[in-house]
Design a protein around this motif. Structure first.
Motif, short mmCIF file in Angstrom:
data_model
loop_
_atom_site.label_atom_id
_atom_site.label_comp_id
_atom_site.label_asym_id
_atom_site.label_seq_id
_atom_site.Cartn_x
_atom_site.Cartn_y
_atom_site.Cartn_z
N SER A 1 0.83 -1.21 0.00
CA SER A 1 0.00 0.00 0.00
C SER A 1 0.86 1.25 0.00
O SER A 1 0.51 2.26 -0.62
CB SER A 1 -0.94 0.00 1.22
N ILE A 2 1.99 1.22 0.68
CA ILE A 2 2.89 2.37 0.71
C ILE A 2 3.52 2.59 -0.65
O ILE A 2 3.59 3.72 -1.16
CB ILE A 2 3.98 2.18 1.78
N ILE A 3 3.95 1.49 -1.29
CA ILE A 3 4.64 1.60 -2.56
C ILE A 3 3.70 2.06 -3.66
O ILE A 3 4.01 2.94 -4.46
CB ILE A 3 5.30 0.24 -2.93
N SER A 4 2.49 1.46 -3.69
CA SER A 4 1.60 1.72 -4.82
C SER A 4 0.81 3.01 -4.69
O SER A 4 0.47 3.62 -5.69
CB SER A 4 0.61 0.54 -4.97
N ASN A 5 0.53 3.43 -3.47
CA ASN A 5 -0.36 4.58 -3.30
C ASN A 5 0.27 5.74 -2.54
O ASN A 5 -0.35 6.79 -2.45
CB ASN A 5 -1.63 4.14 -2.55
N ALA A 6 1.45 5.56 -1.98
CA ALA A 6 2.04 6.56 -1.09
C ALA A 6 1.09 6.86 0.05
O ALA A 6 1.03 7.96 0.57
CB ALA A 6 2.39 7.83 -1.85
N GLN A 7 0.26 5.87 0.41
CA GLN A 7 -0.68 5.97 1.52
C GLN A 7 -0.52 4.74 2.40
O GLN A 7 -0.11 3.68 1.94
CB GLN A 7 -2.13 6.07 1.01
N VAL A 8 -0.84 4.88 3.67
CA VAL A 8 -0.68 3.78 4.62
C VAL A 8 -2.03 3.16 4.89
O VAL A 8 -2.99 3.87 5.26
CB VAL A 8 -0.05 4.28 5.94
N GLY A 9 -2.14 1.87 4.68
CA GLY A 9 -3.37 1.16 4.99
C GLY A 9 -3.13 0.10 6.03
O GLY A 9 -2.20 -0.71 5.90
N ILE A 10 -3.91 0.09 7.08
CA ILE A 10 -3.82 -0.93 8.12
C ILE A 10 -5.05 -1.81 8.01
O ILE A 10 -6.19 -1.34 8.14
CB ILE A 10 -3.72 -0.29 9.51
N LEU A 11 -4.83 -3.09 7.71
CA LEU A 11 -5.88 -4.07 7.48
C LEU A 11 -6.72 -3.73 6.25
O LEU A 11 -7.89 -4.11 6.15
CB LEU A 11 -6.78 -4.23 8.72
N THR A 12 -6.14 -2.98 5.32
CA THR A 12 -6.81 -2.72 4.04
C THR A 12 -5.76 -2.57 2.95
O THR A 12 -4.76 -1.86 3.14
CB THR A 12 -7.69 -1.45 4.10
N PRO A 13 -5.92 -3.26 1.80
CA PRO A 13 -4.94 -3.16 0.72
C PRO A 13 -5.15 -1.92 -0.16
O PRO A 13 -4.33 -1.61 -1.01
CB PRO A 13 -5.18 -4.43 -0.09
N THR A 14 -6.27 -1.21 0.05
CA THR A 14 -6.58 -0.05 -0.78
C THR A 14 -6.88 1.17 0.08
O THR A 14 -8.04 1.60 0.18
CB THR A 14 -7.79 -0.37 -1.68
N PRO A 15 -5.88 1.72 0.72
CA PRO A 15 -6.13 2.89 1.58
C PRO A 15 -6.65 4.08 0.78
O PRO A 15 -6.21 4.33 -0.34
CB PRO A 15 -4.75 3.18 2.16
N GLN A 16 -7.60 4.79 1.37
CA GLN A 16 -8.24 5.93 0.72
C GLN A 16 -7.77 7.26 1.28
O GLN A 16 -8.17 8.31 0.79
CB GLN A 16 -9.76 5.82 0.88
N SER A 17 -6.93 7.22 2.28
CA SER A 17 -6.39 8.44 2.89
C SER A 17 -4.93 8.22 3.21
O SER A 17 -4.39 7.12 3.03
CB SER A 17 -7.17 8.79 4.16
N SER A 18 -4.26 9.26 3.69
CA SER A 18 -2.85 9.13 4.05
C SER A 18 -2.65 8.00 5.04
O SER A 18 -1.67 7.26 4.98
CB SER A 18 -2.35 10.45 4.64
#
Length: 239
Positions: A14-31
């Motif tokens: 999630s960090i690499i693909s979106n520059a966003q951090v997701g916890i327990l989600t592969p598609t984070p919608q926010s920072s």
């Protein structure tokens, strides 16, 4: 162990693909996107910058949204024009216990302040001394915080001690500022026929008070009377 590795892999992806951090989600919608519960042990700071710490608010304040792309803010109930109940009182006694106050025995009742009596609440169910104090001996309220106060008393009169031909008359109840000068803030006057054994008045008033101002509830009747059970609630509004 396999589950932990999966979470770590998803987190890294999630960090690499979106520059966003997701916890327990592969598609984070926010920072930072948390799909789960959040536990805060100490401060919750909002606002601030990359180099300054945000505001953790004050005791009793709530967090309010400030709109899209703006940091939320801590606000007090008073700042949002909510009513804050600062006094709730009851009168459960008949005063005096025996005998009665002397009425004016003449009209108009409004000209006889010397025959008036202060309605005293012997029970204080709730009082916030940061806003006002109450003297159960004199019935005087003293303002401790400047602002608007909503005063709503319920008053009853007992005329049962009066004989035939001595109950008809006029009742006058009012909310009165005592200092810095005596001013009637709200009043109610009603006329009553013979063999009226009891009556009640409901008043309300919203007025601005300065620190140190005093006010009270006053009552009078053209015939002899006693002041019986009643109640009052007082709320504080934003200045």
């Amino acid at each position: 162990m396999r589950k932990k590795l999966l979470y770590m892999a998803l987190f890294a992806m999630s960090i690499i693909s979106n520059a966003q951090v997701g916890i327990l989600t592969p598609t984070p919608q926010s920072s930072l996107h948390v799909n789960g519960s959040l536990q805060v042990v100490k401060d919750l700071n909002v606002g601030g910058t990359a180099n300054t710490r945000g505001n953790s608010g004050n005791r009793g304040e709530f967090l309010m949204s400030n709109g899209t792309d703006n940091a939320p803010v801590w606000r007090s109930i008073e700042s949002e024009n909510f009513l804050k109940v600062v006094f709730v009182g009851n009168k459960t006694t008949i005063s005096p216990g025996s005998g009665s106050y002397t009425g004016t025995h003449s009209t108009p009742v409004s000209t006889h302040e010397n025959y008036s009596q202060t309605y005293v609440y012997n029970i204080s169910n709730k009082i916030d001394n940061a806003y006002l104090t109450y003297n159960t001996s004199t019935g005087l309220f003293t303002v401790a915080k400047q602002g608007y106060y909503n005063i709503v008393p319920y008053i009853t009169y007992d005329l049962n001690l009066n004989g035939n031909g001595y109950t008809a008359g006029t009742a006058n109840s009012y909310i009165q500022r005592v200092s810095p000068s005596t001013v009637t803030l709200s009043a109610l006057s009603t006329g009553h026929g013979e063999r009226t054994t009891g009556l009640n008045h409901n008043l309300s008033s919203i007025n601005f008070f300065n620190v140190g101002d005093t006010f009270r509830i006053r009552c009078r009747y053209t015939q002899d009377f006693r002041l019986s059970s009643g109640n009052i609630h007082i709320s504080y509004l934003t200045p």
